[in-house]
Design a protein around this motif. Structure first.
Motif, PDB file in Angstrom:
ATOM      1  N   THR A  87     -16.527 125.723 -65.643  1.00 15.64           N
ATOM      2  CA  THR A  87     -16.635 125.553 -64.187  1.00 15.64           C
ATOM      3  C   THR A  87     -16.556 126.894 -63.473  1.00 15.64           C
ATOM      4  O   THR A  87     -17.311 127.171 -62.539  1.00 15.64           O
ATOM      5  CB  THR A  87     -15.522 124.616 -63.682  1.00 15.64           C
ATOM      6  N   THR A 146      -7.731 119.343 -55.998  1.00 16.39           N
ATOM      7  CA  THR A 146      -7.685 120.675 -56.601  1.00 16.39           C
ATOM      8  C   THR A 146      -8.147 120.583 -58.047  1.00 16.39           C
ATOM      9  O   THR A 146      -7.670 119.744 -58.801  1.00 16.39           O
ATOM     10  CB  THR A 146      -6.267 121.257 -56.548  1.00 16.39           C
ATOM     11  N   ASP A 147      -9.104 121.422 -58.402  1.00 17.75           N
ATOM     12  CA  ASP A 147      -9.593 121.473 -59.776  1.00 17.75           C
ATOM     13  C   ASP A 147      -8.650 122.370 -60.577  1.00 17.75           C
ATOM     14  O   ASP A 147      -8.847 123.582 -60.690  1.00 17.75           O
ATOM     15  CB  ASP A 147     -11.018 122.019 -59.809  1.00 17.75           C
ATOM     16  N   ARG A 167      -7.331 117.693 -67.960  1.00 13.55           N
ATOM     17  CA  ARG A 167      -6.438 117.428 -66.830  1.00 13.55           C
ATOM     18  C   ARG A 167      -5.245 116.560 -67.245  1.00 13.55           C
ATOM     19  O   ARG A 167      -4.114 116.818 -66.843  1.00 13.55           O
ATOM     20  CB  ARG A 167      -7.223 116.747 -65.708  1.00 13.55           C
ATOM     21  N   ASN A 216      -8.049 122.608 -63.753  1.00 13.52           N
ATOM     22  CA  ASN A 216      -8.642 123.265 -64.918  1.00 13.52           C
ATOM     23  C   ASN A 216      -9.296 124.587 -64.531  1.00 13.52           C
ATOM     24  O   ASN A 216      -9.102 125.622 -65.188  1.00 13.52           O
ATOM     25  CB  ASN A 216      -9.682 122.346 -65.570  1.00 13.52           C
ATOM     26  N   PHE A 233     -11.674 126.707 -55.675  1.00 13.60           N
ATOM     27  CA  PHE A 233     -11.313 125.564 -56.520  1.00 13.60           C
ATOM     28  C   PHE A 233     -10.121 124.778 -55.965  1.00 13.60           C
ATOM     29  O   PHE A 233      -9.721 123.781 -56.549  1.00 13.60           O
ATOM     30  CB  PHE A 233     -10.978 126.038 -57.934  1.00 13.60           C
ATOM     31  N   GLY A 262     -12.565 124.091 -67.804  1.00 13.24           N
ATOM     32  CA  GLY A 262     -12.148 124.977 -66.719  1.00 13.24           C
ATOM     33  C   GLY A 262     -12.920 126.285 -66.721  1.00 13.24           C
ATOM     34  O   GLY A 262     -13.408 126.740 -65.678  1.00 13.24           O
TER      35      GLY A 262
END
Length: 279
Positions: free
Chosen positions: A63, A242-243, A40, A245, A236, A60
């Motif tokens: 996930t 906010t993710d 990140r 990745n 996501f 990322g």
């Protein structure tokens, strides 16, 4: 002689412009790919730099593969996109052939009626479409999306293909009729091969909006087993966090299938764009 000398220059300039356009168009894809392989901090500190030993990370992708059935989303998007494109090209080409080949009362009015869909957005009728799908029992099925996208793409397909089909030689079609070929054989074996560049153009113009659409999957097919890739990737993106990745990794994995489809149609697309440009 001068015309012959100008033609190679024109072709070289045209190919150079296409290469430049391709580089510009692919630059955002390149940025997404390199940032999907970063931490990140690496994404926000140096978004345009390549990942190094300090910023490289596969978190990322891990996930994305852990959360949700991502491959099912890709499968749903591929089914919806490919089947919709097939129906758009088939019915659009048949309607364009009828409008360009046969002269009947109301031919012009029918052509204008079919072209109205280009000017009137289909999203205006979302409520009516949802009611129709509920009554037909097609909510939370891929067929609901396929039918909507087919109806959405047909006006542009008819408009483009009818213009190309008017340029097909009447002598060729009449020769086929003299040899005893049916109208279906003339359409599939004589006319369609000559308008492949136009069909590839129609396919590319419709492919990207279908693949990237979020509105109709959210309205008509929000169930887990029918989610498309665009809708599935929204998990996501939160209201407050906010993710990035995972978002960038999901986008990177989503690019590959549509890129393959684009490569399949690109050669014919370029032929359609450059057809008649250089005499």
């Amino acid at each position: 002689m001068n015309q012959a000398r100008r033609n190679p220059l024109n072709m070289a300039a045209m190919h150079g412009a296409l290469i430049l356009y391709t580089v510009i168009a692919l630059f955002p894809v390149f940025v997404i790919l390199i940032n999907s392989l970063k931490t990140r901090k690496g994404i926000f500190r140096e978004p345009l730099s390549l990942p190094d030993a300090e910023t490289f990370s596969m978190i990322g992708y891990q996930t994305v593969l852990r959360q949700g059935d991502f491959f099912l989303y890709i499968q749903n998007s591929l089914i919806v996109t490919v089947v919709s494109l097939f129906l758009i090209l088939l019915f659009g080409a048949m309607a364009a052939f009828a409008l360009s080949e046969y002269r009947f009362r109301g031919n012009t009015v029918m052509g204008l009626y079919l072209a109205l869909g280009i000017m009137i957005p289909i999203r205006i009728g979302t409520v009516a479409i949802l009611e129709m799908m509920v009554q037909a029992g097609l909510v939370n099925t891929l067929w609901s999306l396929i039918l909507v996208y087919t109806a959405q793409g047909l006006p542009l397909a008819v408009f483009i293909l009818s213009e190309f089909m008017r340029q097909v030689s009447d002598d060729l079609k009449n020769a086929g009729r003299i040899d005893g070929l049916s109208e279906y054989t003339i359409f599939f074996r004589l006319v369609l091969p000559l308008v492949r560049p136009a069909m590839a153009t129609v396919a590319v113009f419709n492919m990207i909006p279908i693949w990237n659409d979020l509105w109709f999957p959210l309205i008509l097919a929000p169930a887990e087993e029918t989610k498309t890739l665009t809708l599935g990737s929204q998990v996501f993106i939160g209201q407050f966090v906010t993710d990035w990745n995972a978002v960038l990794s999901a986008l990177s994995m989503a690019i590959l299938p549509v890129l393959i489809l684009y490569v399949i149609f690109s050669r014919q697309l370029i032929r359609g764009i450059t057809s008649g440009a250089v005499k």
